[in-house]
Write a protein that holds these residues in place. Structure first.
Motif, short mmCIF file in Angstrom:
data_model
loop_
_atom_site.label_atom_id
_atom_site.label_comp_id
_atom_site.label_asym_id
_atom_site.label_seq_id
_atom_site.Cartn_x
_atom_site.Cartn_y
_atom_site.Cartn_z
N GLU A 98 13.80 28.31 49.57
CA GLU A 98 13.79 29.75 49.87
C GLU A 98 12.79 30.10 50.98
OE1 GLU A 98 15.55 32.27 48.39
OE2 GLU A 98 16.46 31.27 46.68
N LEU A 99 11.88 29.20 51.29
CA LEU A 99 10.90 29.48 52.34
C LEU A 99 11.53 29.43 53.74
CD1 LEU A 99 7.73 27.59 51.08
CD2 LEU A 99 7.94 30.03 51.51
N GLY A 100 12.72 28.87 53.86
CA GLY A 100 13.39 28.81 55.17
C GLY A 100 12.67 27.93 56.18
N LEU A 101 12.02 26.88 55.71
CA LEU A 101 11.29 25.99 56.60
C LEU A 101 12.25 25.22 57.50
CD1 LEU A 101 8.77 24.69 53.96
CD2 LEU A 101 8.16 25.94 56.04
N ARG A 102 11.74 24.89 58.69
CA ARG A 102 12.53 24.13 59.65
C ARG A 102 11.86 22.79 59.90
NH1 ARG A 102 12.95 29.45 62.27
NH2 ARG A 102 15.11 30.13 62.03
N PRO A 103 12.63 21.80 60.36
CA PRO A 103 12.02 20.52 60.72
C PRO A 103 10.87 20.72 61.70
CG PRO A 103 14.41 20.30 60.69
CD PRO A 103 14.11 21.76 60.51
N SER A 124 14.98 32.04 33.74
CA SER A 124 15.01 30.71 34.33
C SER A 124 14.07 30.54 35.53
CB SER A 124 16.43 30.36 34.77
OG SER A 124 16.89 31.31 35.71
N ARG A 125 13.55 31.64 36.09
CA ARG A 125 12.59 31.49 37.18
C ARG A 125 11.99 32.82 37.59
NH1 ARG A 125 14.74 30.45 43.26
NH2 ARG A 125 16.05 32.28 43.51
N TYR A 126 10.81 32.69 38.20
CA TYR A 126 10.12 33.82 38.81
C TYR A 126 9.90 33.44 40.27
CZ TYR A 126 6.37 37.02 40.11
OH TYR A 126 5.62 37.97 40.75
N LEU A 127 10.33 34.31 41.18
CA LEU A 127 10.12 34.03 42.60
C LEU A 127 9.93 35.34 43.35
CD1 LEU A 127 10.01 31.86 44.85
CD2 LEU A 127 12.45 32.26 45.18
N ALA A 128 8.78 35.49 43.95
CA ALA A 128 8.49 36.62 44.83
C ALA A 128 8.30 36.06 46.23
CB ALA A 128 7.23 37.36 44.37
N LEU A 129 9.10 36.55 47.16
CA LEU A 129 9.02 36.12 48.55
C LEU A 129 8.42 37.22 49.39
CD1 LEU A 129 12.47 34.37 49.10
CD2 LEU A 129 10.24 33.27 49.05
N ALA A 130 7.47 36.86 50.23
CA ALA A 130 6.83 37.83 51.10
C ALA A 130 6.75 37.28 52.52
CB ALA A 130 5.42 38.14 50.60
N VAL A 131 6.68 38.20 53.49
CA VAL A 131 6.57 37.86 54.90
C VAL A 131 5.22 38.33 55.41
CG1 VAL A 131 7.51 38.32 57.21
CG2 VAL A 131 9.06 37.89 55.30
N LEU A 179 5.60 33.51 52.31
CA LEU A 179 4.88 33.15 51.10
C LEU A 179 5.86 33.18 49.94
CD1 LEU A 179 2.23 32.83 49.32
CD2 LEU A 179 2.16 35.34 49.29
N ALA A 180 5.86 32.11 49.13
CA ALA A 180 6.66 32.08 47.91
C ALA A 180 5.72 31.96 46.72
CB ALA A 180 7.63 30.89 47.92
N LEU A 181 5.72 32.99 45.87
CA LEU A 181 4.99 32.95 44.60
C LEU A 181 6.01 32.59 43.54
CD1 LEU A 181 2.86 36.20 44.99
CD2 LEU A 181 2.18 33.84 45.52
N PHE A 182 5.83 31.46 42.92
CA PHE A 182 6.87 30.86 42.07
C PHE A 182 6.33 30.51 40.69
CE2 PHE A 182 8.52 26.70 40.61
CZ PHE A 182 9.82 27.07 40.31
N HIS A 183 7.21 30.58 39.72
CA HIS A 183 6.96 29.97 38.41
C HIS A 183 8.33 29.53 37.88
CE1 HIS A 183 5.35 29.14 34.46
NE2 HIS A 183 4.16 29.29 34.97
N PRO A 184 8.42 28.36 37.24
CA PRO A 184 9.73 27.86 36.81
C PRO A 184 10.36 28.63 35.65
CG PRO A 184 8.00 26.31 36.22
CD PRO A 184 7.37 27.37 37.07
N ILE A 185 9.62 29.56 35.04
CA ILE A 185 10.24 30.49 34.09
C ILE A 185 9.70 31.88 34.40
CG2 ILE A 185 10.59 28.77 32.27
CD1 ILE A 185 8.20 29.93 30.79
N GLY A 186 10.46 32.89 33.96
CA GLY A 186 10.09 34.27 34.26
C GLY A 186 8.95 34.77 33.39
N ARG A 187 8.52 35.99 33.69
CA ARG A 187 7.36 36.58 33.02
C ARG A 187 7.60 36.76 31.52
NH1 ARG A 187 7.15 41.64 34.58
NH2 ARG A 187 5.08 41.96 33.70
#
Length: 199
Positions: A36-41, A189-196, A140-148
């Motif tokens: 989800e971070l959209g990283l490139r080579p 099943s997951r927590y993900l907050a994406l920020a720019v 920035l990806a703030l992640f946890h493999p399960i939700g709150r």
């Protein structure tokens, strides 16, 4: 500051040796979040509070052999566990406080942070420092493999709106520290907050 470090290290040091075995099925969730971070080579990414380095192989796959992958953690025992799991082959491991990183301004394209926010003694300071080392437009990806809710239930606690990871609290915190929240998922099943990174 030393007391803050001691508290975090006291929590993670005794858990480091069996950390991965406690959560054996999280690998695919880490890999999906890293994508989800959209990283490139050739890109540069930090896993902030990397623990045993579970995200490092997925981050390496995203940036390729020519990219830069760093894993920073405050707890030596966690970094030792990452080395034993041979995840040091996927990135360089740093013993460092994410609120005081040995990196230049704008050095990174992105930061991945699994379970980090709730362990930051001073969340605004930590998020500001992560913003400092990411270029404008980086992610920035703030992640946890399960939700709150699932995490609260696992620990026998009620879900709280005071939780920093709750969207109404997180969005303004990110905005005050150099980030703009662009996507927010909080499912069992997951927590993900994406920020720019703004600016």
């Amino acid at each position: 500051m030393a007391d803050d470090h001691t508290h975090v290290q006291d929590f993670f040091t005794p858990r480091a040796a069996d950390w991965d075995s406690r959560f054996p099925d999280d690998g695919p969730a880490y890999a999906a979040a890293a994508r989800e971070l959209g990283l490139r080579p050739g890109g540069a990414v930090l896993d902030a509070g990397c623990g045993t380095g579970r995200a490092l192989p997925a981050l390496r796959a995203a940036v390729g052999p020519g990219g830069t992958v760093l894993g920073a953690d405050l707890t030596p025992a966690m970094l030792d566990a990452a080395l034993r799991a041979e995840r040091g082959a996927s990135g360089s491991l740093l013993l460092a406080d994410v609120a005081r990183l040995p990196l230049r301004d704008g050095a990174l394209d992105a930061v991945f942070a699994a379970g980090l926010v709730s362990h930051l003694p001073h969340p605004a300071r930590g998020l500001s420092e992560l913003a400092r080392v990411v270029r404008p437009g980086g992610r920035l990806a703030l992640f946890h493999p399960i939700g709150r809710a699932a995490l609260a239930a696992r620990h026998g606690r009620a879900l709280s709106d005071d939780d920093l990871r709750a969207e109404p609290r997180l969005a303004p915190l990110l905005a005050d520290t150099g980030w703009r929240l662009v996507a927010y998922t909080d499912e069992d099943s997951r927590y993900l907050a994406l920020a720019v990174r703004t600016g």
